[in-house]
Scaffold this motif. Sequence first.
Motif, short mmCIF file in Angstrom:
data_model
loop_
_atom_site.label_atom_id
_atom_site.label_comp_id
_atom_site.label_asym_id
_atom_site.label_seq_id
_atom_site.Cartn_x
_atom_site.Cartn_y
_atom_site.Cartn_z
N LEU A 60 0.76 -1.15 -0.02
CA LEU A 60 -0.09 0.08 0.04
C LEU A 60 0.81 1.23 0.11
O LEU A 60 1.91 1.23 0.70
CB LEU A 60 -0.84 -0.10 1.18
N PRO A 61 0.37 2.11 -0.76
CA PRO A 61 0.98 3.49 -0.67
C PRO A 61 1.19 4.02 0.96
O PRO A 61 -0.02 4.05 1.66
CB PRO A 61 0.40 4.53 -1.48
N SER A 62 2.03 5.08 1.19
CA SER A 62 2.14 5.35 2.56
C SER A 62 1.14 6.61 2.77
O SER A 62 0.84 6.81 3.73
CB SER A 62 3.63 6.26 2.90
N ILE A 78 0.30 -6.64 5.22
CA ILE A 78 0.63 -5.30 4.59
C ILE A 78 2.13 -4.69 4.60
O ILE A 78 2.61 -5.06 5.58
CB ILE A 78 -0.38 -4.21 5.22
N CYS A 79 2.48 -4.52 3.34
CA CYS A 79 3.71 -3.83 3.12
C CYS A 79 3.64 -2.26 2.77
O CYS A 79 2.44 -2.14 1.90
CB CYS A 79 4.61 -4.47 2.11
N TRP A 80 4.45 -1.44 2.85
CA TRP A 80 4.36 0.26 2.49
C TRP A 80 5.38 0.54 1.49
O TRP A 80 6.38 0.04 1.65
CB TRP A 80 4.33 1.01 3.88
N TYR A 81 4.98 1.22 0.60
CA TYR A 81 5.92 2.02 -0.30
C TYR A 81 5.64 3.38 -0.22
O TYR A 81 4.45 3.91 0.23
CB TYR A 81 5.96 1.49 -1.75
N ARG A 82 6.68 4.02 -0.42
CA ARG A 82 6.42 5.78 -0.25
C ARG A 82 5.55 6.32 -1.47
O ARG A 82 6.46 6.33 -2.50
CB ARG A 82 7.84 6.26 -0.16
N ASP A 91 7.91 6.62 -5.00
CA ASP A 91 9.35 6.09 -4.76
C ASP A 91 9.42 4.81 -5.22
O ASP A 91 9.01 3.97 -4.29
CB ASP A 91 9.82 6.67 -3.46
N PHE A 92 9.74 4.41 -6.39
CA PHE A 92 9.78 3.01 -6.51
C PHE A 92 11.05 2.16 -6.03
O PHE A 92 10.72 0.96 -5.74
CB PHE A 92 9.89 2.65 -7.85
N ASN A 93 11.99 2.75 -5.46
CA ASN A 93 12.94 2.14 -4.80
C ASN A 93 12.49 1.56 -3.38
O ASN A 93 13.08 0.97 -2.99
CB ASN A 93 14.05 3.05 -4.52
N SER A 94 11.46 2.08 -2.98
CA SER A 94 10.77 1.75 -1.80
C SER A 94 9.83 0.56 -1.80
O SER A 94 9.14 0.21 -0.97
CB SER A 94 10.22 2.91 -0.87
N LEU A 95 9.49 0.37 -3.08
CA LEU A 95 8.42 -0.67 -3.44
C LEU A 95 9.07 -2.14 -3.75
O LEU A 95 9.68 -2.46 -5.00
CB LEU A 95 7.64 -0.17 -4.52
N CYS A 99 7.45 -11.69 -6.92
CA CYS A 99 6.37 -12.29 -7.74
C CYS A 99 5.05 -13.00 -6.81
O CYS A 99 5.27 -13.48 -5.69
CB CYS A 99 7.01 -13.53 -8.17
N GLY A 100 3.97 -12.62 -7.26
CA GLY A 100 2.84 -13.17 -6.78
C GLY A 100 2.51 -12.21 -5.49
O GLY A 100 0.99 -12.46 -4.96
N ASP A 101 3.10 -11.03 -5.13
CA ASP A 101 2.38 -10.00 -4.43
C ASP A 101 1.39 -9.18 -5.04
O ASP A 101 1.70 -9.31 -6.29
CB ASP A 101 3.80 -9.11 -4.13
N LEU A 102 0.68 -8.37 -4.44
CA LEU A 102 -0.30 -7.62 -4.89
C LEU A 102 0.27 -6.15 -4.42
O LEU A 102 0.73 -5.80 -3.47
CB LEU A 102 -1.66 -7.65 -4.30
N VAL A 103 0.03 -5.41 -5.49
CA VAL A 103 0.58 -3.86 -5.39
C VAL A 103 -0.95 -3.04 -5.57
O VAL A 103 -1.29 -2.97 -6.92
CB VAL A 103 1.83 -3.49 -6.41
N LEU A 104 -1.10 -2.21 -4.57
CA LEU A 104 -2.28 -1.40 -4.85
C LEU A 104 -1.54 0.05 -5.45
O LEU A 104 -0.92 0.89 -4.49
CB LEU A 104 -3.11 -0.96 -3.47
N ALA A 105 -1.77 0.57 -6.63
CA ALA A 105 -1.46 1.95 -7.19
C ALA A 105 -2.53 2.79 -7.07
O ALA A 105 -3.51 2.56 -7.91
CB ALA A 105 -0.99 1.56 -8.78
N VAL A 106 -2.49 3.64 -6.29
CA VAL A 106 -3.59 4.56 -5.90
C VAL A 106 -3.52 5.94 -6.74
O VAL A 106 -2.46 6.50 -6.59
CB VAL A 106 -3.74 4.96 -4.46
#
Length: 284
Positions: A60-62, A78-82, A91-95, A99-106
């Motif tokens: 999830l985004p921060s 839940i994992c977080w990216y900035r 900040d894709f460096n924080s994502l 493989c198989g994970d879900l990413v919510l791009a808001v």
Amino acid sequence: MKQPWEIGSEFDWSNDLISSVGQTVELPSDYELFSTGCASLFGLERILNYKSNQRLRLHLPSFFCMEAAEKLTKAFDICWYRDLPNQKYPDFNSLDAACGDLVLAVNLFGIKSREVWQDWHHKHNGVILIEDHTHDPFSDWALQSQADYAMASLRKTLPIPDGAMIWSGKNRPLPKALESESDGAYKRLSAMLLKRAYLNGGNVAKDTYRQLEIESQDSLSDINCDRISAFSANVLSSLDVKGFRERREANIRHFLNLILADKNQDWQPLFSSWSHGTVPLTAL
Ligand SMILES: Cc1ncc(COP(=O)(O)O)c(C=O)c1O
């Protein structure tokens, strides 16, 4: 006579919100409805994880609704990216998605860029990308989504008591809601009708509909009741969505013109322009 008024808060309901010319926006060719945005993600978890009982990771985004994030911990790790409203790109460096994970791009406030996510996904195609179009569900980006999944909590921008939509730009199998409907939508619809009566000058106490709004939110948080209400499901294609979007855009331009005219300000709005096919998030 004192005119009752209110700023912000929740929607009211009036039959004037119905379009007289039929459906005013295109909906995705295939979609499923749920009571809430979180319910659509729980539904997705059920179909993606049906063979394994290992919990899926959801990034999830921060800058995200913390009540929703907390609710999502019931099914996901839940994992977080900035990703912040005042930064153009995440900040894709924080994502750190595997493989198989879900990413919510808001699409935060409806003003973010689709290209950076498309580029990122090309390089990480084992990751399941879910675009979250809650802040502008009928943007060009949303309707032309190329992601594995796209979802939007519709009740945030449309005057309906509950409702969320999930679709797939890749024609992936879509989750379906369980059989149970919560009474939350009916409490919310009652609140919306009473609010309209209050705004029309009727003898309705504000506390009455505010209390119903609060109770409805508690009921809609029950994750076992994920089916959209009959009212929202049936009214969706009759709403004047095009008209709402035009009005939303005019409101935000008006607001920006007012605040930008004030030369003494020592702050800046987060954004003052947006691309074609986009209408940023504001109230109706
Ligand atoms: C961007 C965004 N996505 C999803 C959600 C969750 O939607 P719902 O409250 O309908 O579960 C929220 C909630 O505020 C949100 O702001």
